[in-house]
Design a protein around this motif. Structure first.
Motif, short mmCIF file in Angstrom:
data_model
loop_
_atom_site.label_atom_id
_atom_site.label_comp_id
_atom_site.label_asym_id
_atom_site.label_seq_id
_atom_site.Cartn_x
_atom_site.Cartn_y
_atom_site.Cartn_z
N LEU A 65 1.25 -0.99 -0.09
CA LEU A 65 -0.06 -0.12 0.00
C LEU A 65 0.95 1.40 -0.28
CD1 LEU A 65 -2.47 -1.21 2.41
CD2 LEU A 65 -2.95 -1.30 0.25
N ALA A 66 2.06 1.18 -0.01
CA ALA A 66 2.56 1.86 -0.06
C ALA A 66 3.00 2.95 -1.35
CB ALA A 66 4.37 1.79 0.82
N VAL A 67 2.57 4.43 -0.94
CA VAL A 67 3.12 5.28 -2.82
C VAL A 67 4.48 5.30 -2.51
CG1 VAL A 67 2.06 7.09 -3.53
CG2 VAL A 67 0.48 5.89 -2.29
N ASN A 68 5.03 5.31 -3.37
CA ASN A 68 6.78 6.27 -3.20
C ASN A 68 7.50 6.03 -2.61
OD1 ASN A 68 8.49 7.22 -4.28
ND2 ASN A 68 8.34 9.03 -3.88
N GLY A 69 7.30 4.75 -2.54
CA GLY A 69 8.59 3.25 -0.84
C GLY A 69 9.44 3.06 -1.59
N SER A 70 9.92 3.53 -2.69
CA SER A 70 10.72 3.18 -3.59
C SER A 70 11.98 4.14 -3.51
CB SER A 70 10.43 2.38 -4.82
OG SER A 70 10.17 3.89 -5.48
N PHE A 71 11.16 5.07 -3.54
CA PHE A 71 12.27 7.02 -3.40
C PHE A 71 13.36 6.83 -4.77
CE2 PHE A 71 12.49 5.72 1.48
CZ PHE A 71 11.27 6.40 1.57
N GLY A 72 12.35 6.68 -6.12
CA GLY A 72 12.56 6.39 -7.10
C GLY A 72 13.46 7.99 -8.06
N SER A 73 13.00 8.85 -8.03
CA SER A 73 12.39 10.29 -9.41
C SER A 73 12.69 11.26 -8.28
CB SER A 73 11.80 10.02 -10.11
OG SER A 73 10.39 9.90 -9.77
N ASP A 74 11.36 10.99 -7.45
CA ASP A 74 11.72 11.51 -6.42
C ASP A 74 10.74 11.69 -4.80
OD1 ASP A 74 8.45 11.42 -6.70
OD2 ASP A 74 8.67 13.20 -8.72
N ALA A 75 10.01 12.99 -3.75
CA ALA A 75 10.14 12.25 -2.62
C ALA A 75 8.38 12.95 -2.52
CB ALA A 75 10.62 12.87 -1.68
N SER A 76 7.34 12.69 -4.06
CA SER A 76 6.38 12.76 -3.76
C SER A 76 5.71 11.65 -3.02
CB SER A 76 5.30 12.63 -5.56
OG SER A 76 5.90 11.21 -5.57
N GLY A 77 4.40 12.37 -2.92
CA GLY A 77 3.53 11.53 -1.88
C GLY A 77 4.05 11.11 0.26
N TRP A 78 4.99 12.41 0.37
CA TRP A 78 5.66 12.24 1.19
C TRP A 78 5.02 13.96 1.76
CZ3 TRP A 78 7.71 8.77 5.11
CH2 TRP A 78 7.32 7.70 3.94
N SER A 79 5.49 14.23 2.91
CA SER A 79 5.36 15.94 3.58
C SER A 79 6.76 15.31 4.62
CB SER A 79 4.29 16.18 4.70
OG SER A 79 4.57 17.18 5.03
N LEU A 80 7.77 16.10 4.00
CA LEU A 80 8.78 16.03 4.84
C LEU A 80 9.20 17.14 5.41
CD1 LEU A 80 11.13 15.06 1.92
CD2 LEU A 80 10.14 13.84 3.40
N GLY A 81 9.42 17.79 6.75
CA GLY A 81 10.01 18.24 7.28
C GLY A 81 11.77 18.99 6.97
N THR A 82 12.36 20.17 7.57
CA THR A 82 12.75 20.43 7.86
C THR A 82 14.31 19.67 7.84
OG1 THR A 82 12.22 23.05 8.10
CG2 THR A 82 14.32 22.56 7.64
N ASP A 83 14.67 19.69 6.47
CA ASP A 83 16.63 19.01 6.73
C ASP A 83 16.16 17.58 6.61
OD1 ASP A 83 17.78 20.74 8.20
OD2 ASP A 83 18.02 21.21 9.85
N TRP A 84 15.13 16.80 6.16
CA TRP A 84 15.30 16.32 5.10
C TRP A 84 15.09 16.11 4.09
CZ3 TRP A 84 13.37 11.19 7.03
CH2 TRP A 84 13.48 10.99 8.66
N ALA A 85 15.89 15.48 3.39
CA ALA A 85 16.17 15.68 2.08
C ALA A 85 15.48 14.17 1.12
CB ALA A 85 16.95 15.99 1.28
N HIS A 86 15.82 14.19 0.19
CA HIS A 86 15.86 12.86 -0.62
C HIS A 86 16.38 13.07 -2.00
CE1 HIS A 86 14.84 10.98 -4.99
NE2 HIS A 86 14.12 10.25 -4.66
N ASP A 87 17.52 11.73 -1.97
CA ASP A 87 18.98 11.62 -2.63
C ASP A 87 18.12 10.81 -4.06
OD1 ASP A 87 20.91 10.92 -3.80
OD2 ASP A 87 22.11 9.34 -2.12
#
Length: 826
Positions: free
Chosen positions: A439-461
């Motif tokens: 059921l996870a949406v974008n749990g592989s973190f392929g191209s971006d962090a879509s579907g996630w709400s990231l607080g300050t100092d969190w980032a997508h690699d």
């Protein structure tokens, strides 16, 4: 007579005899024919009698259920209906049946000389009848206590004890606070939690209707008023009749004056009160500062741990139970609580994970405990705030770890769990099939962090396709798109792969349920309760989440489901769920095959070593075949050579379709074939030296064995399939109520489990709380009928054992009392 004449006579006699024999034979043949006909008729009558008996049993059960439903609808048995005409808002209630007193209630007929008997009738505080009722319904409100005449279906007021009078002699100040009430052998006990003024209130007030006395216990001591019960509502302040004017005995003081609950019993061989001829009672109070027991010799035994105890009750064996605000309850044997300063004999507490020493209350870590109710060592307990359903307890005082516990909620019922339970599965009432979908949406973190709400100092690699913490400020990351797909009260397991690093990434799955992620794959089971859960947080150092998945799971209903481990069964493929029988609450799990099963990653709790354990489940085998209930394996077909592996089910050999348990170097096989399309209770126990198989409560195999469940492997638990996903030739069989424990129940306990649970595997068998709410508001046990009454915001559920036999639809807010099929509730 010549020889010829003799021969002729003899010949005639023989002919006559022959004729007689022929006649007798004809008569005998007719008799045989009649007997054969009678036998056939008797056989038909026997069959008809059996059919009539079975039909009568069915009618009896139906009549019983109908009677319960009808009884719950009678207005005078429902205090909420009475409240409509009497403006009653109860804080406590008690049904007092005087026939259960030591003299059968005979004391009621020798009170003509008392002040309360002679006081004027038909007043605001006295009804139309002088004699004390045979059945009294005692209702405590916030400012008074009323005794109603239960002999009259309209429940007229019989007597009122006011607390709204300024400093009344009995109940005291105009804001006495909450009351708790009980009564036996003419002793009427009221505990209060209100504000104390000049010693006029608080503590325990006792009115002895036979001796016509008023007395009080508080933290200063004991005092007896020189006034009778007729003076109960006099203004003690203006008349100088208050407790402060009476010398108190400091050797008979209770531990704290704020009394939250009171219970009363009469011990065998209790001394007689010379003024009444009745045995002197023993009274226990739960207070804001401990527990006190006022013994029948008048002296007080105290248990003081500086805790606020919310409930207290004696069972039929005079064992004392008392509960705290943090969802614990303790018990003390009579030999213990009789000592001046006593300690507990044992305790039951929430989520005790120290080798499962005690069963637990199925609730959150805090809440207001409802005192245990029941008979002897069969109890029920619940928690008003933070609780989840009701807990049934079969208490073994000498060895709490061998006790049995069962949880009943609005959406599940576990059946009986042995004390050191490690897993309780397949206990739901939800018919929705289980499907293994990530059921996870974008749990592989392929191209971006879509579907996630990231607080300050969190980032997508994007290079390493991961999500991580790179700054120094404390912030959270929410998988918002995934959360949107979760359903409240459904069970899930999240799989989080965490990379190495100097920092720490933690998680929350619910309020107060959190932990830290280890490097590698983490599997955490949780029940979604709404809101932005799960979410992740981290320390100031760098750390990364490499992947995130969420799977539907089948919830573990044992205490081990703490939201910090993979306690649930993860769904692989599709598992069907349907009522175990038509109309039943419990569902059956089925559709098992090599690609359809339930599994739990390696759980060290199942490494029993050579110690005791048990596996229990209900199974329905439709055809003769190989079927596995559960197994522990690493899917290796040659895995039988390793420690810690086992399989439990039936096979075509060596004893066709009988139970079989196989482990490292050990195989035990039963004798009874159970592939007959019916539900059967299947159990395997090992006590450290002997293995036993049981079918429907009966011993099917017993023999000395040595079983070792500790090895170098880390096998998974599989449900519905066997080693290396094989041993399945009949995917139509069904399973329910699977339990695994590090305890070996006795043969008597196995029989008890079967007898109680078989009622859940019948058509239209209800076993959950009525309605959608798990929050229990009140409990009561009717010792006459053996029925347990459980109140929630949806109504009152009535249980006979573990089966719900009736319910009402009127919400229960604060109190239930039940006795002799009379039920009052608020």
């Amino acid at each position: 007579m010549t020889v010829e004449q003799q021969v002729d006579a003899l010949t005639a006699s023989v002919e006559d005899l022959k004729g007689a024999v022929v006649s007798k034979k004809a008569t005998l043949d007719a008799s045989v024919a009649d007997a054969q006909l009678a036998t056939a008729q008797a056989q038909i009558a026997k069959v008809n009698a059996r059919s009539a008996r079975d039909e009568a049993e069915a009618f009896k059960d139906a009549a019983y259920t109908a009677a319960q439903s009808a009884a719950s609808a009678v207005a005078y048995q429902d205090l909420s209906a009475v409240a409509l005409t009497k403006a009653v808002t109860a804080v406590d209630a008690f049904i007092y049946d005087t026939s259960k007193d030591s003299d059968g209630g005979a004391w009621r007929h020798r009170c003509a000389g008392t002040s309360w008997y002679r006081e004027p009738l038909n007043t605001a505080t006295r009804g139309a009848r002088r004699e004390f009722p045979a059945v009294a319904v005692i209702v405590a409100e916030s400012n008074k206590v009323t005794i109603y005449d239960g002999d009259d279906p309209t429940l007229p007021m019989w007597i009122v004890f006011n607390g709204a009078v300024s400093h009344s002699i009995f109940l005291g100040y105009s804001s006495p606070g909450g009351f708790s009430v009980t009564m036996r052998d003419g002793h009427f006990c009221v505990g209060t939690t209100g504000i104390s003024t000049n010693g006029s209130i608080n503590g325990l007030a006792v009115a002895n209707f036979v001796a016509d006395t008023l007395s009080k216990y508080d933290e200063i001591g004991f005092a007896k008023s020189n006034q009778g019960i007729a003076d109960r509502n006099d203004n003690a302040w203006s008349n100088g009749l208050g407790w402060w004017s009476i010398a108190k005995d400091p050797t008979k003081k209770i531990v704290n004056q704020y009394v939250n609950d009171v219970s009363l019993t009469v011990l065998p061989n209790a001394p007689l009160d010379p003024s009444t001829g009745l045995p002197l009672p023993t009274i226990a109070v739960a207070t804001a500062g401990g527990v006190s027991v006022i013994k029948d010799d008048g002296f007080v035994a105290n248990h003081n741990l500086l805790l606020s105890y919310q409930g207290v009750s004696f069972d039929d064996d005079n064992r004392l139970y008392y509960g705290t605000e943090n969802s614990q309850f303790r018990f003390a044997e009579p030999s213990v609580w009789k000592t001046p300063s006593f300690t507990q004999s044992g305790s039951y507490r929430y989520k005790n994970l120290s080798v499962g020493a005690f069963p637990v209350i199925n609730t959150s870590t805090s809440g207001t405990l409802i005192p245990p109710v029941g008979r002897g060592i069969d109890l029920a307990v619940a928690v008003k705030s933070g609780g989840v359903g009701v807990t049934h307890l079969r208490h073994t005082p000498s060895n709490a770890s061998s006790s049995l516990v069962a949880y009943t909620a609005a959406t599940y019922a576990t059946g009986w769990l042995p004390g050191d339970i490690k897993g309780a599965f397949l206990a739901d009432a939800d018919e929705t099939d289980l499907v293994s979908e990530d059921l996870a949406v974008n749990g592989s973190f392929g191209s971006d962090a879509s579907g996630w709400s990231l607080g300050t100092d969190w980032a997508h690699d994007p290079v390493n396709q991961r999500l991580g913490r790179i700054g120094s400020t404390y912030h959270n990351a929410f998988p918002t798109a995934t959360i949107a797909k979760l359903v409240v009260d459904q069970s899930y397991t999240m799989e989080v792969e965490c990379g190495s690093g100097a920092g720490t990434i933690g998680y929350y799955t619910a309020s107060g349920v959190y932990g830290a992620l280890a490097t590698g794959i983490n599997r955490i089971s949780f029940t979604y309760k709404g809101g932005n859960y799960p979410f992740f947080y981290s320390s100031s150092n760098e750390r990364w989440i490499d992947s995130f998945k969420v799977f539907r799971s089948s919830h573990d209903r044992s205490v081990n489901a703490d939201g910090k481990r993979p306690s649930d069964l993860i769904v692989n493929g599709t598992i069907s769920r349907e009522p175990a029988l038509i109309g039943a609450d419990l569902v059956a799990y089925g559709g098992f095959a090599s690609n359809n099963y339930l599994w739990q990653p390696y759980n060290p709790d199942y490494d029993f070593g050579t110690g005791p354990f048990c596996i229990m489940a209900w199974a329905r085998f439709f055809t003769g075949s190989n079927c596995v209930i559960a197994s522990r394996t690493d899917y290796n077909p040659v895995g039988w050579g390793s420690d810690g592996w086992w399989t439990f089910g039936i096979r075509t050999t060596p004893n066709p379709y009988a139970l079989r348990f196989r482990s490292y170097g050990v195989e035990v096989v039963g004798n009874r074939a159970i592939a007959d399309n019916g539900w059967h209770f299947c159990a395997m126990t090992y006590d450290g030296s002997a293995a036993r198989l049981y079918v429907d409560g009966d011993l099917d195999f017993s023999g000395a064995r040595t079983i070792n469940h500790v090895g170098t492997n880390t096998p998974d638990l599989l449900v519905g399939v066997g080693s290396y996903l094989g041993n399945i030739t009949d995917p139509s069989y069904k399973l329910a109520l699977l339990r695994i424990a590090a305890t070996a129940p006795s043969s008597e306990q196995i029989r008890r489990i079967y007898e109680d649970e078989k009622a859940l595997f019948q058509e239209n068998a209800a076993c959950t709380l009525y309605g959608a709410s798990d929050a229990v508001t009140a409990l009561a046990h009717d010792s006459d009928s053996g029925l347990l009454h459980v109140g929630t915001s949806a109504g009152r559920s009535v249980f006979k054992g573990l089966r719900r036999v009736a319910n009402t639809t009127t919400p229960v807010a604060t109190a239930i009392a039940a006795a002799g099929d009379l039920v009052v509730e608020q």
